[in-house]
Design a protein around this motif. Sequence first.
Motif, short mmCIF file in Angstrom:
data_model
loop_
_atom_site.label_atom_id
_atom_site.label_comp_id
_atom_site.label_asym_id
_atom_site.label_seq_id
_atom_site.Cartn_x
_atom_site.Cartn_y
_atom_site.Cartn_z
N ILE A 179 0.82 -1.21 0.00
CA ILE A 179 0.00 0.00 0.00
C ILE A 179 0.86 1.27 0.00
N LEU A 180 2.12 1.16 0.42
CA LEU A 180 2.99 2.33 0.43
C LEU A 180 3.66 2.56 -0.93
N PHE A 181 4.05 1.47 -1.61
CA PHE A 181 4.89 1.64 -2.78
C PHE A 181 4.23 1.21 -4.10
N MET A 182 3.15 0.44 -4.04
CA MET A 182 2.47 0.01 -5.26
C MET A 182 1.15 0.72 -5.49
N ASN A 183 0.78 1.57 -4.61
CA ASN A 183 -0.44 2.36 -4.76
C ASN A 183 -0.12 3.70 -5.40
N PRO A 184 -1.02 4.20 -6.30
CA PRO A 184 -2.40 3.77 -6.54
C PRO A 184 -2.61 2.68 -7.60
N ASP A 185 -1.54 2.14 -8.19
CA ASP A 185 -1.75 1.07 -9.17
C ASP A 185 -2.54 -0.09 -8.56
N LEU A 186 -2.19 -0.47 -7.33
CA LEU A 186 -2.86 -1.58 -6.66
C LEU A 186 -4.35 -1.29 -6.49
N ALA A 187 -4.67 -0.12 -5.96
CA ALA A 187 -6.08 0.23 -5.74
C ALA A 187 -6.84 0.30 -7.07
N ASN A 188 -6.19 0.82 -8.11
CA ASN A 188 -6.86 0.89 -9.41
C ASN A 188 -7.23 -0.49 -9.93
N SER A 189 -6.32 -1.45 -9.77
CA SER A 189 -6.63 -2.80 -10.26
C SER A 189 -7.73 -3.46 -9.44
N ILE A 190 -7.81 -3.14 -8.16
CA ILE A 190 -8.91 -3.66 -7.33
C ILE A 190 -10.23 -3.03 -7.76
N THR A 191 -10.22 -1.72 -7.98
CA THR A 191 -11.44 -1.02 -8.43
C THR A 191 -11.90 -1.55 -9.79
N ALA A 192 -10.93 -1.94 -10.63
CA ALA A 192 -11.27 -2.47 -11.95
C ALA A 192 -11.72 -3.94 -11.89
N ALA A 205 -9.77 -4.31 2.53
CA ALA A 205 -11.22 -4.17 2.57
C ALA A 205 -11.63 -2.73 2.25
N HIS A 206 -10.84 -1.77 2.76
CA HIS A 206 -11.11 -0.36 2.45
C HIS A 206 -10.96 -0.10 0.95
N MET A 207 -9.87 -0.60 0.33
CA MET A 207 -9.68 -0.36 -1.10
C MET A 207 -10.79 -1.01 -1.92
N ALA A 208 -11.29 -2.16 -1.46
CA ALA A 208 -12.36 -2.84 -2.18
C ALA A 208 -13.74 -2.30 -1.83
N ASP A 209 -13.81 -1.44 -0.79
CA ASP A 209 -15.06 -0.83 -0.34
C ASP A 209 -16.08 -1.89 0.08
N VAL A 210 -15.59 -2.87 0.86
CA VAL A 210 -16.47 -3.91 1.40
C VAL A 210 -16.14 -4.11 2.88
N THR A 260 -5.28 7.77 3.18
CA THR A 260 -6.39 7.18 3.93
C THR A 260 -6.24 5.68 4.04
N THR A 261 -5.87 5.03 2.94
CA THR A 261 -5.66 3.58 2.98
C THR A 261 -4.58 3.23 3.99
N PHE A 262 -3.49 4.00 3.97
CA PHE A 262 -2.42 3.69 4.92
C PHE A 262 -2.87 3.94 6.36
N SER A 263 -3.67 4.97 6.57
CA SER A 263 -4.12 5.26 7.94
C SER A 263 -5.01 4.14 8.46
N VAL A 264 -5.76 3.47 7.57
CA VAL A 264 -6.56 2.31 7.99
C VAL A 264 -5.64 1.21 8.49
N TYR A 265 -4.58 0.96 7.75
CA TYR A 265 -3.59 -0.03 8.19
C TYR A 265 -2.88 0.42 9.47
N GLU A 266 -2.49 1.67 9.48
CA GLU A 266 -1.67 2.21 10.57
C GLU A 266 -2.31 2.02 11.94
N GLY A 267 -3.65 2.02 12.00
CA GLY A 267 -4.30 1.86 13.29
C GLY A 267 -3.93 0.56 13.99
N TRP A 268 -3.52 -0.43 13.21
CA TRP A 268 -3.17 -1.74 13.76
C TRP A 268 -1.67 -1.92 13.99
#
Length: 698
Positions: free
Chosen positions: A45-58, A113-118, A308-316
Amino acid sequence: MVPPNLSNPARTPAALRPPARRPAARATAPPASYVNVVAHPDDDILFMNPDLANSITADRPNTTVYLTSGEATRPVGSGRPDDPPFDECSSRGDLDREDYARCRQLGIRAAYAHMADVADEWTEELVEADVGDTSFTVEVHSLDERPDIMLVFLNLPEWGNLSDDVTVPAEDEGHTPGLHGASLYHLWFDERGARTIVPSGGGLHESDTRNWFPDRDHLVALLRHLFAWLRPTVIRTQDTDPDPRHEDPAWLHDHSDHVIGARFAIEAAFGYDGPDGRPVARVVPYRGYNIQHSQVNLDAGRRAEKATTFSVYEGWDTDSALGGIYEAWTRRMVHRHTTGTTWVGLNEDGRPQVFAAQGNRLVTWWRKASGQWSGPLAYEVPGPLAPGVSVAANADGRLQVFARRLDDHEIVTLWQVKPNGAFTGWVGLGNPNEGTDLAAQVGAPVARLTPDGLIRVFVKNGGGGLSVLAQSEPDGGFDDAWQDASGSGLQDGLAVGLDGSGGADVFGYAVQGGVGRVRHWSAPPPDEDGRLGPFAPRPDLVSFEPAGPPSAATTCDGRQDVLYRLASNDSGDRAGSVGHTRQLPDGGWASTGEVISGHGGVGPPAASDAPSEHGPIVVFATNRGGGVSTARLAVDEDFPPEWADLGGFVIGQPAAVVDHGGEVLVFGLTDDGGVVVREQADAERASPLDGWTTLRAP
């Protein structure tokens, strides 16, 4: 094939086995599917985003393989059968190694789960992977509402693990025991084996199952086995050879786990034949820690989403916090190897031909005289190739392809036997830093026929300057030695333009003193011997701060225009936009750069030369969603052009050409191993581009 739905135990295989091989060519392309291999939970999520999130959204299947538990220097503990509570994970408390490893698992699951919006609800399975005479237990988590998203945890010890608490199996008494630090590093060099740890929670803790890797080959074989099961058409990795101009050399100029993990992934990837043995897999590496030294290149919206995606992870994760260096990483994404924009050429009769490095092949497609497309045809390659290939035409019209080997970093070339014909042979052209530690830093080649009838090959050399290699004679072989054209701070990705006076120019993106610049070299017209003069540095082009490699195109009145992505800095937030610097009628260069906006995205824009006497340059760029956007840049217009979203979903950067009829074509590499193309219906200035045509995968 979509990976098995592991939320349904009835469909969970007892063992991972590669699918049966099928014929290498068929009419239907394999479904696009991604496998991402990283060292630690959060590298993706730090180094492959937003490519990673785009492929999930697609709606592409994505599986991420985490090589280590990322447990750092936490003390050894017994762990616990249940998950550590969120407040313990987030409180920076005294978690043991096993608890902390589980916290990182829970955090990365929440981020996906956040990137997939589920909903953040997962099913965990232990799956047996039989590799040769060894069986490994693989921990697989699948997202309940998106079971095509899976996380695979191998749980090898992280670099910082200082424990020595594991007994070595009797048959491996010759190996140094334990889990202590740099397990991937020592495994890669076959200095000792490594045993996995058991994070808290889940079935793995309950079974207390640990895997023993006695040597490097076993981890490579397991990764290759996972690829055969998951059938990826795109494999994302980290950086095998970080730039030594950045970061601490003691950590291989990055994090040791990042670098060595990437080497394991790359070695496994180039032993993977692709789905059904078909050469469709495209390997996409990403730079790591050192992106902090690059310009901010993500637009404001993408920066916010990534943070935002990283902050979701960061909480843990008790050991990370959004700020400082982590914030710097969320503002950028940099591909280790650019595909460039010169991977399409024109045959002697004007027909376009496309080339792509994928799997263990160089794959090509070409337009026939009838206007229909033919191919794909796959050529054997002399070792794994970097994604960036470049095509140039010889003086007699024969196409020649240039690429860089990933194993020994040599520049290699393949050429047509006759104009418009088939290709033969591979010849090595050496490396300007051959025999030194800097050979791995030589960039992707860019080639072009220059006004003296000779193809010249240009690369960023290992020291950050420009190196040039020329043909000895038209249509012939190449000189023995590379010319050092000097320069400094250069990053990968070059553009070559032809001067209206008969000379040639090279443009590159450089970082000097933390500031992005557009470097410029030029060579004077041919001398009395008929050869172009030597390339030498010229003053940097004046521009808004660039954030990536340039491209060059020729206007309808014969001048050059240089285009590049822009950065966000203290003077303005232009990240994701495209800027350009024009050549003046007298041959000089404009004293200001211009912003022509854009739809976000990263990497060099592609630009076609003006297709007619009054036509505009046509610019194409990947956009923030992973598609392609376009704009027309006329020499007689001073206002920013309008951009249009052409749709699509592509890997790397587009390429554009003008055929002999004056029509513009744009190409994109798809994530299923194929190519898409759009072209003008005719050569009129405002003629629209037709819809996408798909050139099927091998």
